[in-house]
Motif scaffolding. Structure first.
Motif, PDB file in Angstrom:
ATOM      1  N   GLN A  18       8.883  40.447  12.686  1.00 13.41           N
ATOM      2  CA  GLN A  18       8.206  39.250  13.188  1.00 13.41           C
ATOM      3  C   GLN A  18       8.282  38.107  12.175  1.00 13.41           C
ATOM      4  N   ARG A  19       8.117  38.462  10.887  1.00 15.89           N
ATOM      5  CA  ARG A  19       8.201  37.426   9.845  1.00 15.89           C
ATOM      6  C   ARG A  19       9.605  36.836   9.792  1.00 15.89           C
ATOM      7  N   THR A  20      10.614  37.732   9.868  1.00 22.04           N
ATOM      8  CA  THR A  20      11.994  37.252   9.798  1.00 22.04           C
ATOM      9  C   THR A  20      12.306  36.344  10.973  1.00 22.04           C
ATOM     10  N   VAL A  21      11.875  36.784  12.166  1.00 20.20           N
ATOM     11  CA  VAL A  21      12.142  35.966  13.352  1.00 20.20           C
ATOM     12  C   VAL A  21      11.459  34.613  13.204  1.00 20.20           C
ATOM     13  N   HIS A  22      10.210  34.607  12.706  1.00 21.16           N
ATOM     14  CA  HIS A  22       9.496  33.335  12.560  1.00 21.16           C
ATOM     15  C   HIS A  22      10.218  32.411  11.591  1.00 21.16           C
ATOM     16  N   LEU A  23      10.637  32.971  10.436  1.00 22.32           N
ATOM     17  CA  LEU A  23      11.335  32.146   9.439  1.00 22.32           C
ATOM     18  C   LEU A  23      12.630  31.577  10.028  1.00 22.32           C
ATOM     19  N   THR A  24      13.372  32.446  10.711  1.00 20.03           N
ATOM     20  CA  THR A  24      14.646  32.007  11.289  1.00 20.03           C
ATOM     21  C   THR A  24      14.408  30.915  12.317  1.00 20.03           C
ATOM     22  N   VAL A  25      13.428  31.156  13.199  1.00 21.94           N
ATOM     23  CA  VAL A  25      13.120  30.165  14.232  1.00 21.94           C
ATOM     24  C   VAL A  25      12.708  28.854  13.581  1.00 21.94           C
ATOM     25  N   MET A  26      11.913  28.959  12.518  1.00 21.43           N
ATOM     26  CA  MET A  26      11.417  27.762  11.855  1.00 21.43           C
ATOM     27  C   MET A  26      12.576  26.891  11.358  1.00 21.43           C
ATOM     28  N   PHE A  27      13.494  27.519  10.612  1.00 23.84           N
ATOM     29  CA  PHE A  27      14.596  26.735  10.050  1.00 23.84           C
ATOM     30  C   PHE A  27      15.575  26.286  11.133  1.00 23.84           C
ATOM     31  N   ALA A  28      15.839  27.178  12.085  1.00 21.06           N
ATOM     32  CA  ALA A  28      16.779  26.806  13.147  1.00 21.06           C
ATOM     33  C   ALA A  28      16.189  25.682  13.989  1.00 21.06           C
ATOM     34  N   CYS A  74      17.125  34.875  18.549  1.00 23.97           N
ATOM     35  CA  CYS A  74      15.736  35.231  18.206  1.00 23.97           C
ATOM     36  C   CYS A  74      14.961  35.577  19.477  1.00 23.97           C
ATOM     37  N   VAL A  75      15.181  34.792  20.537  1.00 22.42           N
ATOM     38  CA  VAL A  75      14.513  35.084  21.810  1.00 22.42           C
ATOM     39  C   VAL A  75      14.938  36.472  22.298  1.00 22.42           C
ATOM     40  N   VAL A  76      16.246  36.747  22.203  1.00 25.78           N
ATOM     41  CA  VAL A  76      16.753  38.053  22.639  1.00 25.78           C
ATOM     42  C   VAL A  76      16.114  39.164  21.810  1.00 25.78           C
ATOM     43  N   THR A  77      16.000  38.916  20.493  1.00 22.88           N
ATOM     44  CA  THR A  77      15.355  39.901  19.625  1.00 22.88           C
ATOM     45  C   THR A  77      13.938  40.177  20.090  1.00 22.88           C
ATOM     46  N   GLU A  78      13.216  39.092  20.441  1.00 23.32           N
ATOM     47  CA  GLU A  78      11.829  39.260  20.886  1.00 23.32           C
ATOM     48  C   GLU A  78      11.752  40.070  22.184  1.00 23.32           C
ATOM     49  N   VAL A  79      12.691  39.785  23.094  1.00 19.11           N
ATOM     50  CA  VAL A  79      12.707  40.535  24.361  1.00 19.11           C
ATOM     51  C   VAL A  79      12.965  42.018  24.066  1.00 19.11           C
ATOM     52  N   LEU A  80      13.947  42.264  23.176  1.00 18.88           N
ATOM     53  CA  LEU A  80      14.248  43.655  22.824  1.00 18.88           C
ATOM     54  C   LEU A  80      13.036  44.312  22.187  1.00 18.88           C
ATOM     55  N   TRP A  81      12.329  43.517  21.367  1.00 19.91           N
ATOM     56  CA  TRP A  81      11.135  44.057  20.724  1.00 19.91           C
ATOM     57  C   TRP A  81      10.075  44.431  21.769  1.00 19.91           C
ATOM     58  N   LEU A  82       9.895  43.534  22.765  1.00 21.62           N
ATOM     59  CA  LEU A  82       8.903  43.815  23.810  1.00 21.62           C
ATOM     60  C   LEU A  82       9.280  45.087  24.567  1.00 21.62           C
ATOM     61  N   ILE A  83      10.598  45.258  24.815  1.00 17.41           N
ATOM     62  CA  ILE A  83      11.048  46.477  25.504  1.00 17.41           C
ATOM     63  C   ILE A  83      10.765  47.703  24.630  1.00 17.41           C
ATOM     64  N   TYR A  84      11.090  47.560  23.340  1.00 21.52           N
ATOM     65  CA  TYR A  84      10.850  48.649  22.390  1.00 21.52           C
ATOM     66  C   TYR A  84       9.343  48.963  22.325  1.00 21.52           C
TER      67      TYR A  84
END
Lengths: 241, 475
Positions: A18-28, A74-84
């Motif tokens: 979650q932290r990595t996704v947030h950082l990536t989203v932030m900079f992107a 990142c969105v795809v990662t989040e969807v995969l996370w929700l599935i997981y």
């Protein structure tokens, strides 16, 4: 996080993912905003300078699309996370730990506004994610779908105009720009202010970066979660006895 | 703390103001400067269809006339543009003078030919085949004419103005090739062609070739897909094996193991220990301090191979990045072209270094045999694969230089490849025919390298740096 005991002062709130996704989203997001607006306002000197600095409008366009791809991954990662979360970790998507909106959020929202207007004495017992945190998450999540769709139309106009009339491309351009303004205003002003510049957390809430939160903070901002943590610890210790 | 913050904020403001001032000076008048020239030299607005069509009509005035021709070697060559072809093409909304940029003058003659790359800047981005046809002019393939010629002095493959019987032919029709048709390739890639093309139509490079060559981001050939699948199976197997061990006391839940493991990585990256890890990466991984401690000759051998591969990977990745971010720039075009002086010399030097490293290592293992060198089958296999990949690479390069007839002064930059091409020229084999097979041998050896990567000795490329980084504290 049932294995954490009540005595601990610090708690893990966000996982590394979650932290990595947030950082990536932030900079992107910053990157996509800068490149996007430098193209939208290409008649203005600072925008031209920025484009020149990046090596011309082609590079700006390329970087804008690169950031877009990163954001969408990142969105795809989040969807995969929700599935997981749902199928492997057997989490409840409508449960108290979930980021998804539930019916209860409506009553919490009503109570919270009541508290802000001094009609109530205490804020509602927010669970792991309060309504404005969920709103932050889902505005970006849903916004990414519409931005992505209009963006794709602008990226591959020849392809999409096989299926849709040509004016859809113009429409996509207008919507893409308008929603970009909306998203940037929301993220850079409302999100930043609510998360970092409120007197309670000023100069910044580092939880999303460090992943750690304190006992005091949970008790104050997420009383429902705190009560649940206590209950689970008590149940555990009762079971041990 | 507050003062420092204030100072940095002030500095940031000053910098932002300087930047703004710079923008105002540099960029505000850009449009006005251009319009100054155009105040007198008026031309049709080529940014609008109306201007384009009116510009086209100006040329059509003569070029639609079936009688329009030029005299060439006592023959009349038609200069008629066939509207049934041109109006079907994707260039129908482009003005003639946008492609034939230097004809609108007196005398009415083009010196540069069509300027495709002015618009198609990103031509290397599309199919992977473009990069290997860098000296072939666009129209040689994309125009529907059977006749192509090699201009050896100009190092160019272009459309021929004459047919096989040396009779002049018209190129004015503007009929473009359908790139899906097979004849598209086989008009050059045929046996005993005169333009220096290999007989076989080869696939483009695959993205896995990026370790040594600039390559497009595509799979290109099934052999690489098979190799990657095998490699992925190996990597997943290795990771699964690693995660069977306990992580910080957690033995059963893989989810917890990941959680705890990633937490450790995160906390190291965002702590002061990051610098000691960087220290390890610099000295132990990049400078290979530990191998040096084992012996200078060992370090030398390893460095010959490691740095050469590393440098080639760095250059090809940089080329790919540059080609994506700044397509068509001079530097990108130079780096993509494997015949350009710098790239050819760089590739040959690194290739020679790798071969020297492999040869030296073989010599130590099987001839001089110092006591501390213990040889296992795995080591031999890895050395043989690396050596063969490089050797076949040189042979393929030599054959390519031979069959494409690159002028000597250009080919000499690839000194080793040129030497091999001279040696091979003595052997009387149809090299145009052989090139395709040699290319596949080289590609398959590399596919073997990829597939073998997670299983044998070669996996040290990843595992050794990883274990060095993980054990950084035990120094």
């Amino acid at each position: 996080m049932a294995e954490q005991t009540i005595q601990q002062e610090t708690f893990w709130r966000f996982s590394v993912l979650q932290r990595t996704v947030h950082l990536t989203v932030m900079f992107a997001f910053i990157g996509i905003g800068l490149t996007g607006f430098s193209m939208a306002f290409s008649s203005m000197a600072p925008a031209r300078a920025f484009a020149w600095f990046l090596g011309g409008v082609d590079s700006v366009r390329y970087l804008h699309r690169l950031f877009a791809v990163v954001l969408y991954l990142c969105v795809v990662t989040e969807v995969l996370w929700l599935i997981y979360y749902k199928f492997i970790l057997r989490g409840n998507l409508l449960g108290p730990h979930s980021i998804c909106f539930t019916k209860q959020d409506l009553s919490y929202f009503r109570d919270h506004i009541g508290y802000i207007l001094a009609l109530r004495n205490a804020p509602p017992p927010f669970e792991r994610f309060a309504w404005w945190e969920k709103l932050d998450y889902w505005t970006l999540f849903i916004g990414m779908q519409t931005m992505g769709l209009t963006g794709l139309l602008l990226w591959f106009p020849e392809f999409f105009s096989r299926f849709v009339p040509g004016y859809f491309i113009n429409l996509a351009q207008v919507l893409h720009f308008d929603e970009a303004v909306l998203a940037v205003l929301y993220k850079f002003f409302i999100h930043t202010t609510v998360r970092h510049f409120r007197p309670e957390v000023y100069p910044g809430d580092w939880t999303i970066f460090t992943g750690k939160t304190t006992k005091e903070k949970i008790r104050r901002t997420h009383p429902g979660e705190w009560a649940r943590l206590n209950a689970s610890v008590q149940a555990n210790s009762a079971g041990e006895r | 703390m507050k003062q420092r913050l204030l100072k940095s904020a002030l500095a940031a403001c000053v910098m932002a103001l300087c930047f703004l001032a710079f923008c105002m000076v540099q960029f505000t008048n850009a449009d006005e400067q251009i319009s100054e020239c155009l105040n007198c030299h008026r031309q049709r607005n080529l940014n609008a269809n109306e201007g384009i069509l009116s510009s086209q009509l100006f040329c059509y005035d003569c070029h639609l006339n079936p009688a329009s021709h030029e005299d060439f070697r006592d023959a009349k060559v038609s200069l008629q543009v066939k509207p049934e072809y041109f109006q079907q093409s994707s260039h129908r909304f482009v003005a003639c003078i946008q492609c034939h940029a230097d004809v609108a003058r007196s005398p009415h003659r083009s010196l540069s030919g069509v300027t495709c790359l002015q618009c198609h800047i990103n031509f290397l981005g599309a199919p992977g085949t473009h990069a290997s046809h860098i000296r072939v002019r666009c129209e040689a393939c994309h125009t529907d004419s059977q006749f192509v010629a090699l201009d050896i002095a100009g190092n160019e493959v272009k459309l021929s103005h004459t047919n096989v019987e040396s009779l002049p032919i018209s190129l004015a029709e503007h009929k473009t090739t359908d790139v899906a048709r097979e004849e598209f390739c086989t008009k050059c890639h045929a046996s005993n062609n005169q333009v220096g093309a290999p007989t076989m139509v080869l696939p483009s490079k695959s993205f896995v070739c990026i370790a040594c060559h600039y390559s497009p981001l595509r799979m290109s050939n099934p052999i690489f897909l098979v190799a990657i699948i095998i490699a992925i199976i190996g990597i997943v197997g290795t990771l699964a094996f690693w995660f069977r061990a306990s992580v910080q006391g957690e033995v059963s839940s893989v989810h917890r193991k990941f959680q705890l493991g990633s937490e450790v990585v995160w906390s190291k990256i965002f702590s002061r220990e990051f610098f000691s890890i960087m220290n390890t990466i610099f000295f132990d991984v990049l400078l290979q301090r530990r191998i040096l401690a084992n012996g200078v000759s060992r370090w030398f051998i390893h460095s010959l191979i490691f740095y050469s591969f590393f440098a080639r990977f760095a250059l090809s990745s940089f080329t790919l990045l540059l080609q994506k971010v700044s397509p068509g720039s001079e530097l990108a075009m130079m780096l993509v072209n494997k015949d350009s002086g710098f790239v050819a010399t760089f590739n040959d030097i690194t290739g020679v270094f790798i071969l020297a490293g492999v040869a030296w290592a073989m010599f130590r293992r099987y001839v001089s045999k110092p006591e501390y060198v213990s040889t296992e089958e795995q080591d031999t296999l890895a050395l043989i694969i690396i050596g063969l990949v490089t050797l076949t690479g040189f042979i393929v390069e030599g054959v390519r230089i031979l069959i494409t007839q690159i002028p000597q002064q250009i080919a000499l930059s690839a000194f080793a490849g040129y030497l091999i091409s001279r040696i091979l020229s003595v052997v009387n084999i149809n090299w145009q025919w052989a090139y395709g097979y040699l290319w596949y041998v080289h590609a398959m050896l590399w596919a073997l390298f990829i597939a073998y990567l997670p299983f044998g000795k070669l996996k040290h490329i990843f595992t050794t740096p990883l274990s060095l980084i993980l054990n950084y504290k035990k120094e």
